[in-house]
Design a protein around this motif. Structure first.
Motif, PDB file in Angstrom:
ATOM      1  N   VAL A 211       0.849  -1.198   0.000  1.00 49.38           N
ATOM      2  CA  VAL A 211       0.000   0.000   0.000  1.00 49.38           C
ATOM      3  C   VAL A 211       0.880   1.242   0.000  1.00 49.38           C
ATOM      4  O   VAL A 211       2.053   1.191   0.391  1.00 49.38           O
ATOM      5  CB  VAL A 211      -0.972   0.035   1.210  1.00 49.38           C
ATOM      6  CG1 VAL A 211      -2.047  -1.031   1.072  1.00 49.38           C
ATOM      7  CG2 VAL A 211      -0.229  -0.116   2.541  1.00 49.38           C
ATOM      8  N   HIS A 212       0.302   2.341  -0.439  1.00 44.71           N
ATOM      9  CA  HIS A 212       1.003   3.620  -0.579  1.00 44.71           C
ATOM     10  C   HIS A 212       1.627   4.034   0.753  1.00 44.71           C
ATOM     11  O   HIS A 212       0.931   4.088   1.768  1.00 44.71           O
ATOM     12  CB  HIS A 212      -0.012   4.665  -1.059  1.00 44.71           C
ATOM     13  CG  HIS A 212       0.622   5.892  -1.594  1.00 44.71           C
ATOM     14  ND1 HIS A 212       1.118   6.878  -0.776  1.00 44.71           N
ATOM     15  CD2 HIS A 212       0.843   6.299  -2.875  1.00 44.71           C
ATOM     16  CE1 HIS A 212       1.620   7.847  -1.531  1.00 44.71           C
ATOM     17  NE2 HIS A 212       1.459   7.510  -2.813  1.00 44.71           N
ATOM     18  N   SER A 213       2.901   4.342   0.722  1.00 42.73           N
ATOM     19  CA  SER A 213       3.567   4.665   1.983  1.00 42.73           C
ATOM     20  C   SER A 213       3.193   6.058   2.488  1.00 42.73           C
ATOM     21  O   SER A 213       3.356   6.366   3.660  1.00 42.73           O
ATOM     22  CB  SER A 213       5.093   4.538   1.847  1.00 42.73           C
ATOM     23  OG  SER A 213       5.563   5.474   0.903  1.00 42.73           O
ATOM     24  N   GLY A 214       2.685   6.904   1.574  1.00 44.27           N
ATOM     25  CA  GLY A 214       2.214   8.213   2.017  1.00 44.27           C
ATOM     26  C   GLY A 214       0.869   8.103   2.719  1.00 44.27           C
ATOM     27  O   GLY A 214       0.656   8.666   3.786  1.00 44.27           O
ATOM     28  N   PRO A 219       1.563   3.787  11.050  1.00 40.19           N
ATOM     29  CA  PRO A 219       1.028   2.834  12.039  1.00 40.19           C
ATOM     30  C   PRO A 219       1.304   1.361  11.708  1.00 40.19           C
ATOM     31  O   PRO A 219       1.545   0.567  12.616  1.00 40.19           O
ATOM     32  CB  PRO A 219      -0.479   3.107  12.021  1.00 40.19           C
ATOM     33  CG  PRO A 219      -0.643   4.454  11.386  1.00 40.19           C
ATOM     34  CD  PRO A 219       0.509   4.608  10.433  1.00 40.19           C
ATOM     35  N   ALA A 220       1.238   1.013  10.420  1.00 39.91           N
ATOM     36  CA  ALA A 220       1.357  -0.421  10.088  1.00 39.91           C
ATOM     37  C   ALA A 220       2.825  -0.844  10.016  1.00 39.91           C
ATOM     38  O   ALA A 220       3.632  -0.153   9.409  1.00 39.91           O
ATOM     39  CB  ALA A 220       0.683  -0.705   8.746  1.00 39.91           C
ATOM     40  N   ASN A 304       6.957   3.860  -3.954  1.00 36.34           N
ATOM     41  CA  ASN A 304       6.788   4.302  -2.572  1.00 36.34           C
ATOM     42  C   ASN A 304       5.668   3.508  -1.942  1.00 36.34           C
ATOM     43  O   ASN A 304       4.504   3.904  -1.987  1.00 36.34           O
ATOM     44  CB  ASN A 304       6.447   5.790  -2.543  1.00 36.34           C
ATOM     45  CG  ASN A 304       7.700   6.624  -2.415  1.00 36.34           C
ATOM     46  OD1 ASN A 304       8.522   6.386  -1.522  1.00 36.34           O
ATOM     47  ND2 ASN A 304       7.867   7.573  -3.310  1.00 36.34           N
ATOM     48  N   ALA A 305       6.018   2.354  -1.371  1.00 36.10           N
ATOM     49  CA  ALA A 305       4.957   1.493  -0.830  1.00 36.10           C
ATOM     50  C   ALA A 305       5.456   0.759   0.407  1.00 36.10           C
ATOM     51  O   ALA A 305       6.663   0.525   0.555  1.00 36.10           O
ATOM     52  CB  ALA A 305       4.524   0.488  -1.898  1.00 36.10           C
ATOM     53  N   LEU A 306       4.528   0.402   1.276  1.00 35.00           N
ATOM     54  CA  LEU A 306       4.869  -0.476   2.403  1.00 35.00           C
ATOM     55  C   LEU A 306       4.999  -1.894   1.860  1.00 35.00           C
ATOM     56  O   LEU A 306       4.217  -2.310   1.001  1.00 35.00           O
ATOM     57  CB  LEU A 306       3.777  -0.445   3.477  1.00 35.00           C
ATOM     58  CG  LEU A 306       3.459   0.907   4.112  1.00 35.00           C
ATOM     59  CD1 LEU A 306       2.453   0.712   5.248  1.00 35.00           C
ATOM     60  CD2 LEU A 306       4.709   1.590   4.631  1.00 35.00           C
ATOM     61  N   ILE A 307       5.927  -2.623   2.381  1.00 36.85           N
ATOM     62  CA  ILE A 307       6.187  -3.981   1.878  1.00 36.85           C
ATOM     63  C   ILE A 307       5.351  -4.968   2.686  1.00 36.85           C
ATOM     64  O   ILE A 307       5.504  -5.054   3.904  1.00 36.85           O
ATOM     65  CB  ILE A 307       7.687  -4.338   2.040  1.00 36.85           C
ATOM     66  CG1 ILE A 307       8.612  -3.207   1.553  1.00 36.85           C
ATOM     67  CG2 ILE A 307       8.011  -5.662   1.362  1.00 36.85           C
ATOM     68  CD1 ILE A 307       8.513  -2.864   0.113  1.00 36.85           C
TER      69      ILE A 307
END
Ligand SMILES: [Zn+2]
Length: 444
Positions: A211-214, A219-220, A304-307
């Motif tokens: 998901v988009h890191s911005g 929190p996640a 730019n994403a959460l892994i």
């Protein structure tokens, strides 16, 4: 045969040894999955011919279901003579990209007294060393000989389990593993210990998808960050392995110099060495840990994403005296306990291979030390090997009465498993003489 006669015989046969080696190096006997089975078989047949040419009339292939054949054979020595088993392997590592090689990997080429080619050292030099030592005795060695030349040392070997299931053919008084080398050219060296191996696979999953890191970052927990925090706990501030409960000891053989280590490992200028104890301690008597694989998005073009998911394979080298399976369990426990913030992680225990320590006070070692001294004109040293040879531990278990000697022509400059692998021809000649003398002295 007398010492001087053996020395002359070995010197005389070197052109033939070289021809034998070059013939084997020309066949690309890569044993790893995905490579054709025909070249290994062709090499096995060439090894049979070679052994027959040095008097092992019953040299033959032992077929292994689903694998490359092992070449076996034997020679009866005089009545009551001890039995020596000679081991080497004819399979090789893949050559890697052509660009790295100064001359083609499977075209043996001489430069500066060394023959270059994949397998020239590891371990076709071992194959020709054993053959040549037998040739020196013109088919009448002073001991009973068993020869085992395998074709799967560089891959998942069927022989490892075979040895444990069928110990009878491997019984001997002395086993010579011709698949190591001197710590430096012309410095006679007996390899007396091998570290074992303990591997764990770690998986972290924290989100359904990237998901988009911005929009979501904060929190996640990001799976890769979780994994990095875990992996960073494997070494302490000094650079020693931080997994609790592991054994280590103090090395008492060759004092491996920092300079030699830096040079052969290719440590870049300015990069410090880490961990405590001597270089020998750190290489052979203490554990080491490495992240050998990491699944993460490629840096090039990274979004730019959460892994959401990450995975690593952690490989630990285990010193002799430390049970490898226990070490693997300790590593797994450490990894689970290191997961931050209560994140659930999956740690799966992988491969475990036992370490090995040779008993060095028997008749075989006495004969080997004397043989090396006479072949090289100087006393030998004992060193460890940081890597594992699973077969050696299994042979030690299957043939508990046998002394196990590890030596050969793979000096550090041999660059085994790398581009431009090579063997020093003069070194090989010394190894052959040492082995012939060992057979002689062990029979006395
Ligand atoms: Zn090898």
């Amino acid at each position: 045969m007398e010492k001087g006669e053996l020395k002359a015989a070995v010197a005389d046969m070197m052109p033939q040894v070289r021809e034998d080696l070059e013939r084997l190096v020309r066949i690309p006997s890569v044993s790893l999955p995905g490579f054709p089975a025909e070249p290994p078989r062709e090499t096995a047949n060439a090894v049979v011919e070679l052994l027959k040419s040095v008097g092992v009339a019953n040299a033959r292939l032992r077929e292994i279901k689903g694998g490359n054949p092992t070449v076996v054979g034997g020679l009866e020595g005089p009545e009551g003579a001890p039995t020596v088993l000679l081991y080497a392997h004819y399979d090789v590592q893949p050559p890697g990209p052509d660009e790295g090689w100064k001359s083609p990997a499977f075209e043996p080429t001489e430069r500066g007294g060394r023959i270059y080619g994949r397998g020239a050292a590891d371990d076709k030099s071992g194959v020709v060393m054993h053959a040549a030592a037998l040739r020196a005795f013109k088919g009448k060695p002073p001991v009973t000989i068993k020869v085992v030349i395998e074709g799967e040392e560089e891959t998942d070997s069927h022989l490892d389990a075979f040895v444990l299931d069928n110990p009878e053919p491997f019984q001997a008084d002395l086993i010579v593993i011709g698949d190591t080398g001197n710590w430096k050219v012309r410095e006679p060296t007996l390899t007396t210990t091998l570290r074992g191996l303990a591997v764990c696979d770690v998986r972290v999953a924290t989100l359904k998808d990237a998901v988009h890191s911005g929009m979501y970052g904060g929190p996640a927990p990001d799976a890769l960050m979780v994994l990095i925090k875990m992996l960073s706990t494997l070494l302490d501030d000094a650079g020693d392995v931080n997994v609790k409960g592991l054994d280590s000891y103090k090395w008492e053989g060759l004092d491996y110099s920092e300079h030699t280590y830096r040079e052969t490992a290719g440590v870049l200028p300015g990069v410090p060495l880490i961990g405590s104890g001597s270089v020998s301690d750190r290489l052979w008597a203490k554990p080491s840990v490495t992240v050998i694989g990491l699944d993460a998005p490629a840096a090039e073009g990274a979004p730019n994403a959460l892994i959401p998911e990450a995975r690593a394979v952690v490989s630990m080298r285990v010193p002799p005296g430390q049970d490898a399976e226990k070490a693997r369990a300790l590593l797994a426990e450490h990894l689970r306990a290191s997961a931050p913030w209560g994140v659930q992680v999956t740690v799966t225990e992988g491969q475990a291979g036992p370490a090995f320590m040779a008993g060095t006070d028997g008749r075989g070692y006495e004969a080997a030390r004397r043989a090396m001294k006479d072949a090289y004109g100087k006393d030998s040293v004992m060193m460890g090997q940081g890597g594992s040879i699973p077969l050696v531990s299994n042979l030690a278990q299957a043939a508990p009465k046998a002394e196990i000697i590890m030596w050969g022509a793979e000096d550090p400059a041999a660059a085994i498993h790398s581009d431009n692998e090579s063997v020093d021809i003069g070194e090989l000649q010394h190894c052959i003489l040492a082995e012939a003398l060992l057979l002689k002295y062990f029979s006395e």
